[in-house]
Design a protein around this motif. Structure first.
Motif, PDB file in Angstrom:
ATOM      1  N   VAL A  28      16.983 -22.720 -13.867  1.00  0.00           N
ATOM      2  CA  VAL A  28      16.127 -22.777 -14.640  1.00  0.00           C
ATOM      3  C   VAL A  28      16.249 -22.660 -16.229  1.00  0.00           C
ATOM      4  CG1 VAL A  28      13.675 -22.357 -15.197  1.00  0.00           C
ATOM      5  CG2 VAL A  28      14.313 -22.029 -12.839  1.00  0.00           C
ATOM      6  N   PHE A  29      16.225 -23.580 -17.064  1.00  0.00           N
ATOM      7  CA  PHE A  29      16.585 -23.674 -18.394  1.00  0.00           C
ATOM      8  C   PHE A  29      15.400 -23.453 -19.162  1.00  0.00           C
ATOM      9  CE2 PHE A  29      19.534 -26.268 -16.155  1.00  0.00           C
ATOM     10  CZ  PHE A  29      20.793 -26.016 -16.683  1.00  0.00           C
ATOM     11  N   LEU A  30      15.385 -22.312 -20.090  1.00  0.00           N
ATOM     12  CA  LEU A  30      14.113 -21.623 -20.824  1.00  0.00           C
ATOM     13  C   LEU A  30      14.584 -21.661 -22.354  1.00  0.00           C
ATOM     14  CD1 LEU A  30      14.463 -19.440 -18.045  1.00  0.00           C
ATOM     15  CD2 LEU A  30      11.856 -19.912 -18.469  1.00  0.00           C
ATOM     16  N   ALA A  31      13.696 -21.909 -23.251  1.00  0.00           N
ATOM     17  CA  ALA A  31      14.144 -21.847 -24.627  1.00  0.00           C
ATOM     18  C   ALA A  31      12.900 -21.929 -25.390  1.00  0.00           C
ATOM     19  CB  ALA A  31      14.937 -23.069 -25.011  1.00  0.00           C
ATOM     20  N   SER A  32      13.006 -21.095 -26.553  1.00  0.00           N
ATOM     21  CA  SER A  32      11.963 -21.064 -27.910  1.00  0.00           C
ATOM     22  C   SER A  32      12.742 -20.749 -29.206  1.00  0.00           C
ATOM     23  CB  SER A  32      10.842 -20.050 -27.649  1.00  0.00           C
ATOM     24  OG  SER A  32      11.601 -18.998 -27.782  1.00  0.00           O
ATOM     25  N   GLU A  33      12.101 -20.836 -30.146  1.00  0.00           N
ATOM     26  CA  GLU A  33      12.842 -20.359 -31.285  1.00  0.00           C
ATOM     27  C   GLU A  33      13.401 -18.841 -31.370  1.00  0.00           C
ATOM     28  OE1 GLU A  33       8.818 -18.662 -31.897  1.00  0.00           O
ATOM     29  OE2 GLU A  33       9.482 -20.492 -31.087  1.00  0.00           O
ATOM     30  N   LYS A  34      12.995 -18.133 -30.108  1.00  0.00           N
ATOM     31  CA  LYS A  34      13.424 -16.843 -30.060  1.00  0.00           C
ATOM     32  C   LYS A  34      14.670 -16.806 -29.505  1.00  0.00           C
ATOM     33  CE  LYS A  34      10.180 -14.084 -31.478  1.00  0.00           C
ATOM     34  NZ  LYS A  34       9.424 -13.206 -30.813  1.00  0.00           N
ATOM     35  N   GLY A  35      15.026 -17.682 -28.552  1.00  0.00           N
ATOM     36  CA  GLY A  35      16.218 -17.740 -27.692  1.00  0.00           C
ATOM     37  C   GLY A  35      16.066 -18.741 -26.576  1.00  0.00           C
ATOM     38  N   ARG A  36      17.464 -18.959 -25.992  1.00  0.00           N
ATOM     39  CA  ARG A  36      17.812 -19.643 -24.807  1.00  0.00           C
ATOM     40  C   ARG A  36      18.576 -18.931 -23.884  1.00  0.00           C
ATOM     41  NH1 ARG A  36      20.901 -24.654 -26.768  1.00  0.00           N
ATOM     42  NH2 ARG A  36      22.315 -23.031 -27.588  1.00  0.00           N
TER      43      ARG A  36
END
Length: 296
Positions: A36-44
């Protein structure tokens, strides 16, 4: 494995790390499980689940050993968790493009090939004076004895009543097992640290420079023999001629043409034991290729 449940667990892990929901959450099935690939401006991050019990622990150990031995990026393990009956790894998201997608122009191929072969040669130069490592961290001075320890459980699986292997393939694997000393005794006696699944599907490259940017997804990392990595270089994009590039710098004797298929057949049997995978036509084709090389 329940795909929506895995995505939910991955999102919970992301919230634990970053105190917010991800903007991106994409899941992909792999041979051994799900990623599962997860990302936001906080981190990936990348969250991995495995169908095989114990595989994630081996990956943590393998990534750590590779990180100490190679010059390119190897993903850091952020944490090892368990939720709702599923174990998982949270890994840093490393930049790069899968080497599956390497362009076909001469510059890309030459630059990538030189980069990757330099990394493999450096990895394989890491050796142990004690010899070859078994699954318990103990050592055998002779490769043939170590190979027998590694593959005896696989051989028992293939020959068992519960295995999916046909009588014809069981007979072929019986012959391979009986021939192992004859096939392996001519190999060089030096051990090497190996990735154990180093085909190009587990390599990323920088799309600007074409150099290797990261190595991923090791299998059973340990002090084995460099040839147990080399045969994987035929598995993906064989037109890159990576083995030829490698052997220009580290020559391998002509009998590797036989050992290539020997190791590949046992590797497939190992994956069958680990995951229940089985492809009769695929395996028989490799047996035929081994026989042609061995008996020519």
């Amino acid at each position: 494995m329940n795909k929506p449940q895995l995505k939910h667990i991955a999102e919970l892990a992301y919230r634990t790390l970053f105190r917010q929901a991800p903007d991106l959450c994409e899941i992909q099935e792999t041979f051994y499980g799900w990623v599962v690939f997860l990302a936001s401006e906080k981190g990936r991050v990348v969250v991995k689940f495995s169908r095989e019990i114990g595989r994630l622990r081996k990956e943590v150990e393998g990534l750590g050993r590779l990180r100490e031995a190679v010059s390119c990026k190897v993903p850091e393990v952020l944490f090892f968790g368990r939720e709702q009956g599923y174990s998982y790894l949270v890994l840093e998201w490393v930049d790069g493009v899968s080497a599956h997608q390497l362009p076909t122009n001469k510059e890309a191929i030459q630059t990538f090939s030189h980069s990757y072969i330099d990394i493999l040669l450096s990895l394989h130069d890491v050796s142990s004076p004690e010899g070859f490592e078994n699954d318990h961290g103990e050592f055998e001075p002779h490769f043939t004895h170590a190979f027998e320890q590694w593959m005896a459980p696989v051989y028992r699986y293939v020959m068992s009543d519960g295995s999916p292997f046909s009588p014809e393939l069981k007979e072929s694997y019986l012959q391979l097992w009986e021939m192992k000393n004859r096939i392996l005794t001519s190999m060089s006696p030096q051990s090497s640290l190996v990735h154990d699944d180093c085909h190009l599907g587990n390599v990323l490259f920088d799309p600007k420079t074409y150099k290797v940017s990261a190595i991923l997804d090791p299998c059973d990392v340990g002090f084995k023999h460099r040839e147990m990595d080399l045969f994987h270089l035929y598995d993906v994009r064989p037109e890159l001629n990576l083995v030829e590039e490698y052997t220009q710098q580290h020559p391998i004797d002509d009998e590797f043409t036989v050992r290539r298929w020997f190791f590949s057949l046992w590797d497939d049997a190992k994956h069958s034991r680990n995951m229940g995978w089985y492809d009769e036509a695929w395996l028989q084709d490799k047996v035929d290729k081994f026989n042609r090389c061995y008996y020519q």
